[in-house]
Write a protein that holds these residues in place. Structure first.
Motif, mmCIF file in Angstrom:
data_model
loop_
_atom_site.group_PDB
_atom_site.id
_atom_site.type_symbol
_atom_site.label_atom_id
_atom_site.label_comp_id
_atom_site.label_asym_id
_atom_site.label_seq_id
_atom_site.Cartn_x
_atom_site.Cartn_y
_atom_site.Cartn_z
ATOM 1 N N ARG A 1 0.831 -1.208 0.000
ATOM 2 C CA ARG A 1 0.000 0.000 0.000
ATOM 3 C C ARG A 1 0.857 1.247 0.000
ATOM 4 N NH1 ARG A 1 -5.061 -0.563 4.073
ATOM 5 N NH2 ARG A 1 -4.915 1.676 3.740
ATOM 6 N N LYS A 2 1.881 1.271 0.855
ATOM 7 C CA LYS A 2 2.736 2.450 0.946
ATOM 8 C C LYS A 2 3.517 2.668 -0.352
ATOM 9 C CE LYS A 2 1.543 3.585 5.079
ATOM 10 N NZ LYS A 2 0.728 4.811 5.287
ATOM 11 N N ALA A 3 3.993 1.567 -0.942
ATOM 12 C CA ALA A 3 4.739 1.688 -2.197
ATOM 13 C C ALA A 3 3.838 2.193 -3.313
ATOM 14 C CB ALA A 3 5.344 0.332 -2.570
ATOM 15 N N LEU A 4 2.600 1.709 -3.346
ATOM 16 C CA LEU A 4 1.658 2.143 -4.370
ATOM 17 C C LEU A 4 1.284 3.606 -4.165
ATOM 18 C CD1 LEU A 4 0.341 0.766 -6.777
ATOM 19 C CD2 LEU A 4 -1.675 0.334 -5.377
ATOM 20 N N GLU A 5 1.167 4.036 -2.931
ATOM 21 C CA GLU A 5 0.867 5.438 -2.646
ATOM 22 C C GLU A 5 1.986 6.345 -3.138
ATOM 23 O OE1 GLU A 5 0.206 5.547 1.532
ATOM 24 O OE2 GLU A 5 -1.960 5.224 1.368
ATOM 25 N N ARG A 6 3.220 5.889 -2.991
ATOM 26 C CA ARG A 6 4.351 6.702 -3.440
ATOM 27 C C ARG A 6 4.394 6.804 -4.964
ATOM 28 N NH1 ARG A 6 7.109 3.853 0.703
ATOM 29 N NH2 ARG A 6 7.946 2.409 -0.852
ATOM 30 N N ARG A 7 4.116 5.695 -5.646
ATOM 31 C CA ARG A 7 4.198 5.699 -7.111
ATOM 32 C C ARG A 7 3.002 6.393 -7.752
ATOM 33 N NH1 ARG A 7 5.648 0.257 -6.204
ATOM 34 N NH2 ARG A 7 3.613 -0.431 -6.987
ATOM 35 N N CYS A 8 1.817 6.203 -7.174
ATOM 36 C CA CYS A 8 0.590 6.766 -7.757
ATOM 37 C C CYS A 8 0.298 8.107 -7.106
ATOM 38 C CB CYS A 8 -0.576 5.794 -7.567
ATOM 39 S SG CYS A 8 -0.309 4.186 -8.342
ATOM 40 N N SER A 9 0.919 9.135 -7.647
ATOM 41 C CA SER A 9 0.845 10.461 -7.027
ATOM 42 C C SER A 9 -0.054 11.431 -7.787
ATOM 43 C CB SER A 9 2.256 11.056 -6.936
ATOM 44 O OG SER A 9 2.854 11.096 -8.230
ATOM 45 N N PHE A 10 -0.619 10.995 -8.907
ATOM 46 C CA PHE A 10 -1.441 11.889 -9.729
ATOM 47 C C PHE A 10 -2.893 11.444 -9.676
ATOM 48 C CE2 PHE A 10 -3.186 13.738 -13.597
ATOM 49 C CZ PHE A 10 -2.632 15.009 -13.568
ATOM 50 N N THR A 11 -3.807 12.423 -9.509
ATOM 51 C CA THR A 11 -5.229 12.118 -9.394
ATOM 52 C C THR A 11 -5.957 12.448 -10.685
ATOM 53 O OG1 THR A 11 -5.125 12.713 -7.050
ATOM 54 C CG2 THR A 11 -7.302 12.496 -8.020
ATOM 55 N N VAL A 12 -6.785 11.517 -11.143
ATOM 56 C CA VAL A 12 -7.588 11.743 -12.350
ATOM 57 C C VAL A 12 -9.044 11.395 -12.052
ATOM 58 C CG1 VAL A 12 -5.680 11.258 -13.930
ATOM 59 C CG2 VAL A 12 -7.185 9.397 -13.209
ATOM 60 N N LYS A 13 -9.940 12.045 -12.815
ATOM 61 C CA LYS A 13 -11.359 11.729 -12.701
ATOM 62 C C LYS A 13 -11.673 10.613 -13.692
ATOM 63 C CE LYS A 13 -14.274 15.080 -12.259
ATOM 64 N NZ LYS A 13 -15.165 16.255 -12.570
ATOM 65 N N GLU B 1 4.051 7.664 -14.603
ATOM 66 C CA GLU B 1 4.935 6.977 -15.535
ATOM 67 C C GLU B 1 4.255 5.767 -16.172
ATOM 68 O OE1 GLU B 1 7.765 8.309 -16.261
ATOM 69 O OE2 GLU B 1 7.486 9.889 -14.756
ATOM 70 N N ASN B 2 3.253 5.228 -15.498
ATOM 71 C CA ASN B 2 2.523 4.069 -16.005
ATOM 72 C C ASN B 2 1.069 4.179 -15.568
ATOM 73 O OD1 ASN B 2 1.634 1.581 -16.933
ATOM 74 N ND2 ASN B 2 2.541 0.440 -15.220
ATOM 75 N N PRO B 3 0.242 4.863 -16.359
ATOM 76 C CA PRO B 3 -1.153 5.117 -15.957
ATOM 77 C C PRO B 3 -1.978 3.854 -15.722
ATOM 78 C CG PRO B 3 -0.513 6.541 -17.780
ATOM 79 C CD PRO B 3 0.579 5.540 -17.624
ATOM 80 N N TYR B 4 -1.514 2.705 -16.216
ATOM 81 C CA TYR B 4 -2.258 1.466 -15.969
ATOM 82 C C TYR B 4 -2.091 0.983 -14.525
ATOM 83 C CZ TYR B 4 -3.105 1.043 -20.961
ATOM 84 O OH TYR B 4 -3.532 1.264 -22.248
ATOM 85 N N GLU B 5 -1.135 1.570 -13.819
ATOM 86 C CA GLU B 5 -0.973 1.263 -12.393
ATOM 87 C C GLU B 5 -1.721 2.323 -11.598
ATOM 88 O OE1 GLU B 5 2.573 -0.133 -9.427
ATOM 89 O OE2 GLU B 5 2.977 1.605 -10.697
ATOM 90 N N PHE B 6 -2.661 1.910 -10.789
ATOM 91 C CA PHE B 6 -3.511 2.859 -10.082
ATOM 92 C C PHE B 6 -4.057 2.223 -8.807
ATOM 93 C CE2 PHE B 6 -6.516 0.144 -12.073
ATOM 94 C CZ PHE B 6 -7.665 0.192 -11.303
ATOM 95 N N TYR B 7 -4.717 3.044 -8.029
ATOM 96 C CA TYR B 7 -5.486 2.496 -6.914
ATOM 97 C C TYR B 7 -6.682 3.397 -6.640
ATOM 98 C CZ TYR B 7 -3.496 5.874 -3.531
ATOM 99 O OH TYR B 7 -3.130 7.011 -2.859
ATOM 100 N N LEU B 8 -7.700 2.790 -6.110
ATOM 101 C CA LEU B 8 -8.914 3.486 -5.690
ATOM 102 C C LEU B 8 -9.063 3.249 -4.200
ATOM 103 C CD1 LEU B 8 -11.644 4.925 -6.323
ATOM 104 C CD2 LEU B 8 -12.604 2.647 -6.693
#
Length: 264
Positions: free
Chosen positions: A150-162, A223-230
């Motif tokens: 979770r923490k690693a994903l939070e660091r990598r996924c830093s951009f928010t999209v609608k 860097e890789n928009p296919y990696e995300f979290y909700l």
């Protein structure tokens, strides 16, 4: 969590048959464990050994082989988990076969007494505590692994999209009936840098609370928009944490109960 490979999660007939066989085997193993306890140490080790071997086989068929086919990298915790259970299964089955000569059985019975430094009549409780403690450690490692992911994903996924929820998939879509809930995963569409993306969650969770057409905010990897979290879904689901905590509590109580039997 995100991927552009949108395969439908349908349950084939072989999978259904395999699930029924697994359920029958699982219940039969538990019953066999109680019966084996009345037979002897070798019977108990054989039952537990084949149970571990069965778990390893299921993990290989359901997780490892599909990951190899899709050319995905397996997690270190998964490889360790399989290795530990495979090793335990091999050791227990070998010990069950070797115990027939009597010498090995005597060593197993006397081992708790040598370790504890006192006479012990609850040999089964001693080994049950060892298993419970090992289960506690595995649960703790699982919990720590989820938190680290979770923490690693939070660091990598830093951009928010609608994003718009394109679909909500159920883990057993073919068998869905009114009033029956299944784990769900969302499929989302969004635009990033003038490019359209469609991504889906690989982890199914209960109570997604999202319907087709809903607008949500995704945290994506620039860097890789296919990696995300909700938030509150996938590995961010509170159930992922509470499941590991529950396993830790249960295994801890089991170890404490066995400890009382050993030193009573």
């Amino acid at each position: 969590m995100g991927n552009n490979n949108l395969e439908e999660k349908n349950v084939s007939m072989p999978e259904k048959i395999g699930g029924v066989i697994f359920g029958i085997w699982f219940v039969a193993s538990i019953i066999a464990g109680f019966v084996a306890s009345e037979i002897g140490t070798d019977a108990v080790m054989l039952v537990v050994g084949q149970f571990f071997a069965g778990i390893v086989l299921v993990i290989i068929l359901k997780t490892l082989i599909p990951m190899i086919k899709k050319r995905k990298r397996g997690s270190i915790i998964g490889i360790v988990f399989i290795s530990v259970f495979a090793g335990a299964a091999s050791a227990l089955i070998w010990a069950a076969c070797a115990v027939k000569d009597g010498s090995f059985a005597d060593k197993i019975v006397l081992l708790p007494e040598r370790i504890l430094g006192r006479e012990n009549c609850n040999v089964g409780a001693f080994y049950a505590e060892i298993f419970a403690c090992a289960f506690f450690v595995v649960s703790a490692i699982t919990l720590l692994s989820v938190i680290c992911k979770r923490k690693a994903l939070e660091r990598r996924c830093s951009f928010t999209v609608k994003a718009v929820c394109h679909d909500v998939r159920a883990d057993m879509r073919q068998d869905m009936r009114a009033g029956r809930r299944y784990p769900e995963a969302g499929v989302f569409e969004f635009t990033y840098r003038d490019k359209q993306y469609k991504v889906y969650e690989q982890t199914y969770v209960y109570g997604l609370n999202i319907s087709k057409g809903d607008v949500v905010y995704l945290y994506i990897n620039p860097e890789n928009p296919y990696e995300f979290y909700l938030e509150n879904s996938g590995i961010f689901s509170s159930q992922a944490i509470w499941s590991a905590v529950f396993l830790m509590i249960i295994s801890g109580l089991m170890a404490a109960g066995c400890n009382l039997l050993i030193f009573r």
